[in-house]
Scaffold this motif. Structure first.
Motif, PDB file in Angstrom:
ATOM      1  N   LYS A  54      54.762  37.226  37.265  1.00  0.00           N
ATOM      2  CA  LYS A  54      53.790  37.720  36.077  1.00  0.00           C
ATOM      3  C   LYS A  54      52.309  37.166  36.506  1.00  0.00           C
ATOM      4  N   GLU A  55      52.348  35.946  37.090  1.00  0.00           N
ATOM      5  CA  GLU A  55      51.126  35.268  37.438  1.00  0.00           C
ATOM      6  C   GLU A  55      50.321  36.319  38.671  1.00  0.00           C
ATOM      7  N   LEU A  56      51.154  36.508  39.674  1.00  0.00           N
ATOM      8  CA  LEU A  56      50.618  37.342  40.810  1.00  0.00           C
ATOM      9  C   LEU A  56      50.148  38.683  40.282  1.00  0.00           C
ATOM     10  N   LEU A  57      51.073  39.512  39.725  1.00  0.00           N
ATOM     11  CA  LEU A  57      50.785  40.771  39.066  1.00  0.00           C
ATOM     12  C   LEU A  57      49.686  40.844  38.016  1.00  0.00           C
ATOM     13  N   ASP A  58      49.436  39.773  37.170  1.00  0.00           N
ATOM     14  CA  ASP A  58      48.347  39.602  36.212  1.00  0.00           C
ATOM     15  C   ASP A  58      47.038  39.603  37.204  1.00  0.00           C
ATOM     16  N   GLY A  59      47.239  38.819  38.153  1.00  0.00           N
ATOM     17  CA  GLY A  59      45.979  38.624  39.099  1.00  0.00           C
ATOM     18  C   GLY A  59      45.590  39.907  39.632  1.00  0.00           C
ATOM     19  N   LEU A  60      46.504  40.694  40.195  1.00  0.00           N
ATOM     20  CA  LEU A  60      46.182  41.980  40.834  1.00  0.00           C
ATOM     21  C   LEU A  60      45.466  42.902  39.814  1.00  0.00           C
ATOM     22  N   ARG A  61      46.165  43.019  38.921  1.00  0.00           N
ATOM     23  CA  ARG A  61      45.545  43.910  37.796  1.00  0.00           C
ATOM     24  C   ARG A  61      44.185  43.579  37.571  1.00  0.00           C
ATOM     25  N   LYS A  62      43.793  42.370  37.073  1.00  0.00           N
ATOM     26  CA  LYS A  62      42.356  41.640  37.219  1.00  0.00           C
ATOM     27  C   LYS A  62      41.526  42.072  38.216  1.00  0.00           C
ATOM     28  N   ARG A  63      41.689  42.299  39.364  1.00  0.00           N
ATOM     29  CA  ARG A  63      41.098  42.719  40.566  1.00  0.00           C
ATOM     30  C   ARG A  63      40.836  44.439  40.504  1.00  0.00           C
ATOM     31  N   GLY A  64      41.800  44.890  39.666  1.00  0.00           N
ATOM     32  CA  GLY A  64      41.662  46.485  39.723  1.00  0.00           C
ATOM     33  C   GLY A  64      42.851  46.976  40.700  1.00  0.00           C
ATOM     34  N   PHE A  65      43.726  46.355  40.664  1.00  0.00           N
ATOM     35  CA  PHE A  65      44.684  46.918  41.811  1.00  0.00           C
ATOM     36  C   PHE A  65      45.839  47.645  40.868  1.00  0.00           C
ATOM     37  N   LYS A  66      45.987  49.008  41.408  1.00  0.00           N
ATOM     38  CA  LYS A  66      46.928  49.680  40.584  1.00  0.00           C
ATOM     39  C   LYS A  66      48.375  49.468  40.898  1.00  0.00           C
ATOM     40  N   LEU A  67      49.364  49.208  39.811  1.00  0.00           N
ATOM     41  CA  LEU A  67      50.628  48.853  40.051  1.00  0.00           C
ATOM     42  C   LEU A  67      51.517  49.872  39.309  1.00  0.00           C
ATOM     43  N   THR A  68      52.754  49.932  39.796  1.00  0.00           N
ATOM     44  CA  THR A  68      53.765  50.549  39.386  1.00  0.00           C
ATOM     45  C   THR A  68      55.058  49.808  39.574  1.00  0.00           C
ATOM     46  N   ASP A 128      55.501  41.212  49.164  1.00  0.00           N
ATOM     47  CA  ASP A 128      54.376  40.321  49.235  1.00  0.00           C
ATOM     48  C   ASP A 128      54.826  39.103  50.039  1.00  0.00           C
ATOM     49  N   VAL A 129      54.059  38.820  51.000  1.00  0.00           N
ATOM     50  CA  VAL A 129      54.264  37.436  51.814  1.00  0.00           C
ATOM     51  C   VAL A 129      52.945  36.545  51.920  1.00  0.00           C
ATOM     52  N   GLY A 130      51.807  37.252  51.085  1.00  0.00           N
ATOM     53  CA  GLY A 130      50.708  36.468  51.023  1.00  0.00           C
ATOM     54  C   GLY A 130      49.559  37.389  50.892  1.00  0.00           C
ATOM     55  N   ALA A 131      49.454  38.581  51.112  1.00  0.00           N
ATOM     56  CA  ALA A 131      48.300  39.442  50.989  1.00  0.00           C
ATOM     57  C   ALA A 131      47.929  39.668  49.591  1.00  0.00           C
ATOM     58  N   SER A 132      48.872  39.712  48.845  1.00  0.00           N
ATOM     59  CA  SER A 132      48.285  39.890  47.429  1.00  0.00           C
ATOM     60  C   SER A 132      47.538  38.675  46.962  1.00  0.00           C
ATOM     61  N   GLN A 133      47.904  37.488  47.180  1.00  0.00           N
ATOM     62  CA  GLN A 133      46.945  36.411  46.824  1.00  0.00           C
ATOM     63  C   GLN A 133      45.602  36.631  47.487  1.00  0.00           C
ATOM     64  N   MET A 134      45.556  37.030  48.447  1.00  0.00           N
ATOM     65  CA  MET A 134      44.137  37.200  49.355  1.00  0.00           C
ATOM     66  C   MET A 134      43.486  38.218  48.709  1.00  0.00           C
TER      67      MET A 134
END
Length: 639
Positions: A480-494, A516-522
């Motif tokens: 959840k924390e990772l996906l929420d962080g991506l959404r805040k950046r505007g990354f489109k998820l499915t 993910d092995v690290g790029a999502s956090q970047m």
């Protein structure tokens, strides 16, 4: 697809007669042409899991699983051996899955619901003499994948007219206290009279000083012509060559690169496998126990080279297949091979295996106007090597799946200004949270690989989808924390097709996800810039123009946009009149089976071998058994 007799049993209606072994849900209507019980017709069927609620059942904590499995299996074995189709059907729930890999169909099939299974058994059982049914009592267990699901899983062995086979069944409890099969899996393991040449059948003769010269002659095919030409020396080609060798068949692997493993060695330097080591073992020689969980591509490349050497596979490197045309000398195909020094040799064979991977490594680049105007460099991800090649430059990577993330992370790690352009939603799952849950059978302390392979294969893709719909939600909650962080950046998820995660995306598209092995956090931290707010309109002299009028400057644009149709490699070598005969390769058919892979592709003796290391390990045996059975006159008729 449904039997017409099933519905979600949580809906209660005194006018409906429901069978307790039904696991469908769907919209339905009642036909009142006859007096009760009324005929029930399912409309818009939708598969559902065999939950205890749906089955209106429960499981006693002291259930004797051995007794239940033995009683069911005894009746099953008797019915199968006597070809008593109604008796077999009576042992199955209405909404049963039966998956067969070659054992009873000489093909790959999934039959869903009793009418489908009944037709398959009625058509096929008369063609086989079945015997030697044996329950593997050491592999019988009650499983509770979720609190509301319970089944008894068991393995068994049996024999067909020409084959030695294995199977898996899963029994679910019914409201009346009985157990019936929800899943049956049958799989061809070996051919009678043609065991693999290993273990007690290995070479027992001493060899004093003659091995090197013997191998040199074998590799050059000086004393024996190959029966099979394998195009491509990656894991798929080497696995098939090893399987054929163990069945006593000589093959020649033709690899264009200078060294075995270069198909991995020459890809981008940051490439690392996202599947764990326990899932990736090759046949006959597993990775050592010290092998890292996530294998670097360069390390895998060296392993492939050592595998070919240790298995004594005949491989020509720096060699190219020039053409594959119908044979004229009593064999099906004439294959012309050219070597680096210009020498050309022609082979007459009955079987040609294309083992060239997805799109044969030929990148797919979208047709975007203005490419000639761009002053910078354009690459496909398959041609990218080192991030440091573009030090001090502004890089744009078009794509948002595995290769795009790996390449962007490599640039960011090396201080290069990089922006990811996301054109459509991506499924993201962290390897940390997802892989131990998805691949629990292929993990430290799990069952032996051959058991895990058969257990995995026993789940038809439609059932996997249902299981993964639950699992995907659990993984997403953990992430959840990772996906929420991506959404805040505007990354489109499915969450994938019908929220089922990445597996069906892999089977249907061979893409659309990143484990993910690290790029999502970047991306979250802004180390990888992101543009995901609109489609690309055209190239400009300095970068890209988007349909909303925004621009993105770049010195280098890399397209991480997948690969071409796998059939392109076949068409490049086969005569044009045969091109239209090729079946689709990859993607799912109406039964949920992958199209054509590990089988012939519409032309007799032209075979497709591809997939990740796990799929190649398991299915290379199926492909080799088919070729061997053809050559020995044992192959039946594909159903």
């Amino acid at each position: 697809e449904g039997s017409g007799r099933s519905l979600d049993q949580s809906r209660h209606d005194t006018d409906r007669e429901l069978r307790p072994n039904s696991i469908y849900s769907g919209d339905y209507r009642l036909s009142r042409d006859h007096s009760p019980p009324y005929t029930l017709t399912i409309m818009a069927n939708q598969l559902t899991l065999p939950t205890l609620d749906v089955l209106r059942s429960s499981v006693s904590p002291d259930v004797d699983v051995q007794a239940v499995a033995s009683q069911w299996f005894s009746a099953f074995a008797e019915a199968m051996q006597s070809k008593n189709v109604p008796a077999v059907i009576d042992l199955l729930v209405d909404d049963v899955f039966w998956r067969d890999l070659l054992a009873l169909t000489w093909d790959f099939h999934t039959f869903q619901s009793t009418p489908s299974v009944k037709k398959f058994l009625t058509d096929q059982l008369p063609l086989f003499t079945l015997s030697s049914f044996t329950l593997r009592k050491d592999l019988v267990e009650l499983q509770r994948p979720y609190p509301d699901i319970a089944w008894i899983q068991a393995f068994f062995d049996f024999e067909t007219t020409v084959g030695i086979a294995s199977g898996v069944f899963r029994l679910v409890p019914l409201a009346d206290g009985s157990w019936k099969a929800h899943t049956v899996f049958t799989n061809l393991e070996d051919l009678k009279g043609f065991p693999e040449m290993n273990g007690p059948r290995r070479d027992h003769q001493p060899n004093h000083g003659k091995w090197a010269a013997k191998r040199a002659r074998e590799i050059e095919c000086l004393d024996e012509e190959p029966s099979v030409i394998i195009i491509g020396g990656g894991q798929s080609g080497l696995d098939v060559a090893a399987r054929l060798k163990m069945l006593g068949m000589k093959s020649l692997v033709v690899e264009t690169n200078e060294r075995i493993g270069d198909n991995w060695r020459k890809r981008y330097a940051a490439l690392c496998l996202h599947d764990p080591v326990w899932y990736d073992h090759m046949p006959y020689i597993p990775f050592p126990s010290s092998w890292p969980v996530w294998t670097p591509a360069m390390k895998l490349a060296d392993w492939l080279e050592s595998f070919a050497h240790s298995m004594e596979l005949d491989v020509w490197t720096s060699a190219t297949v020039v053409s594959v045309i119908p044979g004229t000398k009593g064999k099906k195909w004439t294959v012309a091979v050219q070597r680096a020094d210009g020498r050309e040799r022609t082979f007459e064979v009955n079987h040609v295996v294309f083992a060239l991977g997805f799109g044969s490594g030929v990148g797919k680049v979208p047709d975007i106007p203005g490419q000639d105007e761009f002053k910078g460099e354009i690459l496909h991800s398959s041609k990218h090597n080192l991030a440091t090649d573009h030090a001090g430059k502004k890089v744009v990577v078009v794509g948002a799946c595995t290769s795009a993330h790996d390449i962007c992370a490599d640039y960011a790690d090396n201080g290069v200004d990089v922006t990811m352009v996301q054109r459509s939603a991506t499924y993201i799952m962290s390897n940390k949270e997802g892989m131990p849950r998805l691949l629990a059978a292929f993990w430290e302390g799990g069952p032996p690989t051959d058991i895990a392979d058969r257990m995995s294969a026993s789940y038809p893709n439609s059932l996997v989808k249902l299981m993964h719909q639950r699992l995907t939600k659990i993984i997403a909650e953990a992430d959840k924390e990772l996906l929420d962080g991506l959404r805040k950046r505007g990354f489109k998820l499915t969450l994938g097709e019908d929220d089922s995660g990445f597996l069906l995306m892999a089977w249907k598209r061979a893409g659309g996800y990143y484990l993910d092995v690290g790029a999502s956090q970047m991306i979250i931290d802004g180390k990888i810039k992101l543009k995901s707010d609109g489609p690309i309109s055209r190239f400009t002299q300095t970068g890209l123009l988007f349909e909303d009028g925004s621009t993105l400057d770049a010195d280098v644009i890399i397209f991480a946009t997948g690969y071409t149709d796998p059939r392109a490699a076949y068409r490049a070598l086969l005569p044009e009149p045969l091109h239209d005969k090729l079946y689709p390769i990859w993607g799912l058919d109406k039964e949920g089976e992958l199209n054509s892979v590990w089988r012939e592709v519409g032309l007799n003796g032209i075979w497709s071998m591809m997939g990740n290391l796990a799929l190649c390990r398991f299915h290379s045996k199926h492909l080799a058994l088919q070729i061997k059975s053809y050559e020995e006159g044992l192959f039946g008729k594909r159903y």
